[in-house]
Design a protein around this motif. Structure first.
Motif, PDB file in Angstrom:
ATOM      1  N   ILE A   3       0.861  -1.187   0.000  1.00 40.57           N
ATOM      2  CA  ILE A   3       0.000   0.000   0.000  1.00 40.57           C
ATOM      3  C   ILE A   3       0.896   1.236   0.000  1.00 40.57           C
ATOM      4  N   LEU A   4       0.834   2.017  -1.072  1.00 39.51           N
ATOM      5  CA  LEU A   4       1.781   3.127  -1.236  1.00 39.51           C
ATOM      6  C   LEU A   4       1.459   4.322  -0.349  1.00 39.51           C
ATOM      7  N   ASN A   5       0.195   4.607  -0.109  1.00 41.00           N
ATOM      8  CA  ASN A   5      -0.193   5.780   0.683  1.00 41.00           C
ATOM      9  C   ASN A   5      -0.373   5.384   2.145  1.00 41.00           C
ATOM     10  N   PHE A  26      -2.510   3.724  -4.552  1.00 39.93           N
ATOM     11  CA  PHE A  26      -2.121   2.714  -5.532  1.00 39.93           C
ATOM     12  C   PHE A  26      -1.603   1.498  -4.772  1.00 39.93           C
ATOM     13  N   ILE A  27      -1.936   0.290  -5.291  1.00 36.68           N
ATOM     14  CA  ILE A  27      -1.582  -0.948  -4.598  1.00 36.68           C
ATOM     15  C   ILE A  27      -1.041  -1.960  -5.612  1.00 36.68           C
ATOM     16  N   PRO A  28       0.261  -2.021  -5.833  1.00 37.94           N
ATOM     17  CA  PRO A  28       0.818  -3.084  -6.682  1.00 37.94           C
ATOM     18  C   PRO A  28       0.772  -4.418  -5.942  1.00 37.94           C
ATOM     19  N   SER A  29       0.536  -5.508  -6.695  1.00 39.19           N
ATOM     20  CA  SER A  29       0.426  -6.820  -6.059  1.00 39.19           C
ATOM     21  C   SER A  29       0.921  -7.915  -7.001  1.00 39.19           C
ATOM     22  N   VAL A  30       1.322  -9.031  -6.397  1.00 34.48           N
ATOM     23  CA  VAL A  30       1.714 -10.233  -7.120  1.00 34.48           C
ATOM     24  C   VAL A  30       0.939 -11.403  -6.530  1.00 34.48           C
ATOM     25  N   GLY A  31       0.224 -12.151  -7.400  1.00 34.53           N
ATOM     26  CA  GLY A  31      -0.508 -13.326  -6.964  1.00 34.53           C
ATOM     27  C   GLY A  31       0.079 -14.578  -7.595  1.00 34.53           C
ATOM     28  N   ALA A  81       0.600 -16.987 -12.387  1.00 32.35           N
ATOM     29  CA  ALA A  81       1.310 -15.882 -11.746  1.00 32.35           C
ATOM     30  C   ALA A  81       0.696 -14.590 -12.280  1.00 32.35           C
ATOM     31  N   ILE A  82       0.284 -13.709 -11.390  1.00 34.03           N
ATOM     32  CA  ILE A  82      -0.499 -12.535 -11.779  1.00 34.03           C
ATOM     33  C   ILE A  82       0.100 -11.280 -11.152  1.00 34.03           C
ATOM     34  N   PHE A  83       0.356 -10.272 -11.979  1.00 31.43           N
ATOM     35  CA  PHE A  83       0.777  -8.962 -11.486  1.00 31.43           C
ATOM     36  C   PHE A  83      -0.326  -7.952 -11.760  1.00 31.43           C
ATOM     37  N   GLN A  84      -0.704  -7.206 -10.729  1.00 35.20           N
ATOM     38  CA  GLN A  84      -1.708  -6.156 -10.880  1.00 35.20           C
ATOM     39  C   GLN A  84      -1.198  -4.853 -10.272  1.00 35.20           C
TER      40      GLN A  84
END
Length: 342
Positions: free
Chosen positions: A165-167, A189-194, A220-223
């Motif tokens: 969580i960036l903020n 903004f929330i970068p994530s890896v699943g 493998a998922i990047f969002q």
């Protein structure tokens, strides 16, 4: 009069200690305490009813309606119980039989989901999931009866998601765990890896056509998503989120033809383009809370040979929960874990 004054003084000291703890936590994790209130001294129990039940699409089976078979469980609803305290959340869910269709037509489905979710730091979060679903029927566009039933078909999924969580002022806990309250509008903004491992196994062998006996699949998922908490009033809130992403899928499907004693293996490696959308509306009092969430998931694979064990769907979640005073024995255990882990 003296005992009464003593009680008043103790109450004021308690409130001061609470405020001091809040300010210390905010200073340590570098966020503005005017945006977030935490309830880490509360034990939180929640129950929800949701429609987060998966269908599965398997390619290249010898069926009369085309090149894909859609396996559907005879359950459309799950009952989930959760416990949250400090940094950790534990979840267990299953599908109760009273929501099922006629089992003599659609077969019996059994489900069990286990998951735990925790924060490495104030903004780095980890989720771990384990799912079992057993018993499916093949969906027919002509709605023929009796349906093609696979009572021994079992799908297991183990995986997880790591995101940041960036903020600092945005509270994801206020959306997911209810261990905090967002008191001013904030987004992040929330970068994530699943990453998800799926295993499908079936004991059914058909006499005259190819039989699916097992599938192994990895996603493998990047969002890179964005979420925003809106404070509608002192006790009501809403959350909106959008999470576009890209992923890699590898799958291996095993098909067996009994009449010629032959096994066919179909391999596939391809990309998927995905989008998750979140919407929630909730009530959040000091101890009692509840609300409704909806999630839309769209996964588009670029190869028709892919075993789609993660798929597109829309589901709804109704939840209600309560924050209880912490138990001293459990508190000691969690404090010991915090010292050992963090």
């Amino acid at each position: 009069m003296k005992p009464f004054c003593a009680y008043i003084l103790l109450f004021i000291q308690f409130l001061y200690a609470q405020d001091e703890g809040e300010l210390l936590h905010a200073k340590m994790h570098k966020y503005d305490p005017n945006y977030r209130i935490n309830y880490f001294d509360k034990m939180i129990f929640k129950i929800d009813i949701n429609s987060d039940v998966d269908n599965y699409t398997i390619p290249n089976l010898s069926k009369p309606f085309g090149n894909e078979s859609r396996f559907v469980p005879n359950q459309k609803t799950k009952l989930r119980f959760s416990f949250d305290y400090k940094f950790l959340g534990l979840f267990v869910s299953y599908s109760p039989n009273f929501y099922a269709k006629d089992e003599s037509i659609y077969g019996e489905t059994k489900t069990l989901d286990l998951s735990f979710k925790y924060f490495y730091t104030d903004r780095l979060r980890q989720e771990v999931d384990f799912k079992i679903t057993k018993g499916f029927y093949v969906e027919s566009p002509l709605q023929l009866e009796p349906l093609d039933i696979y009572p021994q078909l079992e799908i297991r999924t183990i995986g997880g998601k790591t995101f940041y969580i960036l903020n600092n002022n945005f509270s994801y806990r206020a959306f997911e765990n209810m261990t905090e309250r967002q008191v001013k509008n904030a987004g992040s903004f929330i970068p994530s890896v699943g990453y998800y491992f799926n295993r499908l196994k079936s004991k059914r062998i058909d006499e005259t056509e190819k039989s699916l006996i097992k599938v192994y699949s990895f996603d493998a998922i990047f969002q890179y998503g964005y979420m925003h908490n809106f404070i509608l009033s002192r006790k009501w809130f809403a959350t909106l989120g959008a999470h576009p992403g890209i992923g890699l899928n590898r799958s291996k499907s095993y098909l067996y033809e009994k009449n010629i004693d032959h096994e066919t293996i179909l391999k596939s490696t391809n990309m998927n383009f995905n989008l998750d959308l979140n919407l929630s509306l909730g009530y959040n009092n000091k101890n009692l809370f509840g609300g409704i969430k909806s999630n839309f998931r769209d996964y588009q694979y670029d190869n028709s040979k892919t075993a789609e064990l993660i798929n597109s769907k829309l589901y709804i979640d109704f939840f209600i929960g309560y924050r209880f005073k912490e138990n001293k024995k459990i508190k000691k255990v969690f404090e010991l874990l915090e010292k050992k882990i963090f």
